[in-house]
Design an enzyme around this catalytic site. Sequence first.
Site, mmCIF file in Angstrom:
data_model
loop_
_atom_site.group_PDB
_atom_site.id
_atom_site.type_symbol
_atom_site.label_atom_id
_atom_site.label_comp_id
_atom_site.label_asym_id
_atom_site.label_seq_id
_atom_site.Cartn_x
_atom_site.Cartn_y
_atom_site.Cartn_z
ATOM 1 N N LEU A 8 16.591 4.881 25.384
ATOM 2 C CA LEU A 8 16.945 4.258 24.204
ATOM 3 C C LEU A 8 17.944 5.008 23.317
ATOM 4 O O LEU A 8 18.636 4.438 22.232
ATOM 5 C CB LEU A 8 15.889 3.679 23.291
ATOM 6 C CG LEU A 8 14.667 2.957 23.881
ATOM 7 C CD1 LEU A 8 13.483 2.672 23.106
ATOM 8 C CD2 LEU A 8 15.338 1.639 24.740
ATOM 9 N N ARG A 9 18.160 6.234 23.732
ATOM 10 C CA ARG A 9 19.379 7.231 23.143
ATOM 11 C C ARG A 9 19.446 7.346 21.875
ATOM 12 O O ARG A 9 20.338 7.991 21.306
ATOM 13 C CB ARG A 9 20.731 6.355 23.540
ATOM 14 C CG ARG A 9 20.888 6.167 24.839
ATOM 15 C CD ARG A 9 21.083 7.067 25.891
ATOM 16 N NE ARG A 9 21.663 6.882 27.323
ATOM 17 C CZ ARG A 9 21.332 7.410 28.307
ATOM 18 N NH1 ARG A 9 20.546 8.678 28.300
ATOM 19 N NH2 ARG A 9 22.078 7.146 29.314
ATOM 20 N N ASP A 27 14.845 0.916 33.989
ATOM 21 C CA ASP A 27 15.592 2.266 34.319
ATOM 22 C C ASP A 27 16.890 2.214 33.532
ATOM 23 O O ASP A 27 17.925 2.584 33.959
ATOM 24 C CB ASP A 27 15.796 2.176 35.693
ATOM 25 C CG ASP A 27 16.165 3.625 36.205
ATOM 26 O OD1 ASP A 27 16.217 4.829 35.191
ATOM 27 O OD2 ASP A 27 16.778 4.153 37.166
#
Lengths: 374, 323
Positions: A17-18, A259
């Site tokens: 989700l950064r 992924d």
Amino acid sequence: MSDLLTLPGFTDLYARLREPGPSRRGNLQSETRAAYAAGFTRVCAAPDTDPAMDSTATVELVQHHAATADAASVLPMAALTIGLDGDRLTELATLQALGCVAASQADQPIADTRLLYDAMAYAASFDFPLIMRARDSRLGINGCVHEGTMATRLGLPGVPAASETIALARLLELLRETGGQLHVSRLSTARAVQMISEARDAGLSVTADVGIAHLYFTEDDIGGFDSRYASSVPFRTSADREALREGVRQGVIDAICSDHAPLDNDAALAPFPVVEPGLSMFDRFMPLWLALPSYCDIDFDRALNAVTRAPEAILKLAPSTDTIQVDATATADTWWSRGRNSPLVDTWQLADGTALSGKVVCIERQSDDVTLAL
Amino acid sequence: MTLAHPQLDDTGRLKHFLDLDGLSRETLTHILDTAEGFAPLGERKVRTVPLLRGRTVANLFFENSTRTRTAFELAAKRLSADVLTIDLVSSSTAKGESLLDTLRVLESLQCDMFIVRHSESGAARFIARHVADGIAVVNGGDGQHAHPTQGLLDMFTIRRHKGDFSNLTVVLIGDIRHSRVARSDLAALQTLGAGEVRVVGPRTLVPKDVEALGARFVANLDEALVGADVVMGLRLQRERMNGAKVPSSGEYFRHFGLSAERLALAKPDAIVMHPGPTNRGVEIAADVADGKQSVILEQVTAGLAVRMAVMSMVLGSQTGASA
């Protein structure tokens, strides 16, 4: 007007989700919203954020930002080692108490077998699930494609299948010693599927998943250095892909994950060996999932279980009370994820011309008493 | 979904020159024939022709090279092009500028052709995909993938000595795995219908599925050399000699070095080739490299004619004129 499918909300076992990290690749706001478009109402957040999810401060920040994002629920995964360095354990029990659903080393291998042994034993003593990718720390570590005919033809550094199977054998042998619950994340080889099956027959408590893209793509898709197919877990041969599909059919592979790996354009636009690997999967997850029965010969109930009951059981979660409504024939105009690094970004067709469709049109969150029309 | 052909335009002409894999036998033969036309120029007092007068060719070398860069430069000058060579090894990309940004800057210099040398496989293809319209890209070597002008000059040299490819037995010795030259040679030999292609080397340097490149693996050099018409050595990089892929250069030479005794197993008129620079006493014995069967220096000369052919054909196709 086509009929709508009403399904339970999906649970994703592995997505990046950064956040925290550079927001040009995505943040909790953008990616949890994109997760909704995939049908996920709960998403396990990979710990390879920047900084890694190795401290209470980082996990709390993620929880706080996820709550204000007001889209798919975020289930943080604790980094197994500090900074994912493979050297020092994090405060696993503390992170578990804080709400982490599992511990994971993300895509980073652990070279030190003694540390891995201790990590597995320690997690077992708190009944904390481990979500581990099988990847050797040296063999194929600089590879960017499956070590096979495509690597040979294009002169690209390869990742041998043995990189996965050796690491998997090590995990399984340690599990035999330590006990506990091991979930093997994102298998890519036929041999690994067979090893999981054998380990389970021998009574080990091990589960496994596969990224949905690996049920569709192979090394052949890389063709002329198409870096949209650069994946950290390499796409392998069509025989491997068939074994992965068969693994899902037989239930050896319990779950299917996204992924999801959104990237900014600069990271995705470079010559193949130096491009950062990863595919932004959320925005085409639903159509790919809907095509599993027809394209991959995986029956609907099995496909549904692989994104609902199976991941819930692995994470020891109660069945989802959320429901999603899907228009199976519609296509969506919006691309929600900040990462556009996908071979399907501007298309609703697979490379062989197969048409895809499917759009989540409504999400009902019983837990929050919220209905969202999309 | 499918990407356009990387190097041919809609009419089947070369718009870029990136890889021999994917080009037809007719195209390869046409380039070799064109090169034959340029070859006699080298013998004349005035060695230039005005084919590319007023056109600008930029050598973009992201990786060190003396031979290839010099050969491209000279070939472009013989075609009367304006040539500039930009050393990018220690330049902006090394300072963190993205390859695409560098490319945009170089496009602004208004060139007609980029000769690209880069350490990553697929770099030339990447640049060709993203370059502005009207600029042709020629691959001067990309990582371990391809070195198509080297492959062609090898074919040019073989054809001059042996004529037809169909009855030839060609042996490639050594580091196939990391060699862009080997990949381009194997692609060309397959397309041109070479009779038999054998590769020989330790398994650390030969991929296990080398058959995908149209070659047969032979484990033993003596066995591989029997009846050979063409014997090609490949360069073994220094960093692979000391315990990494090969225990030592001495052991390598004992098993895979081309010595005069071993060469005697090949046909008496076999030619010996090497893309250079040679490691004498590692891949090849000095007396073989300098011997009468060696065509190593002829290969260098052939490189001029072949590169003139490629550049004139690619730029000719862009203007619509015939090459």
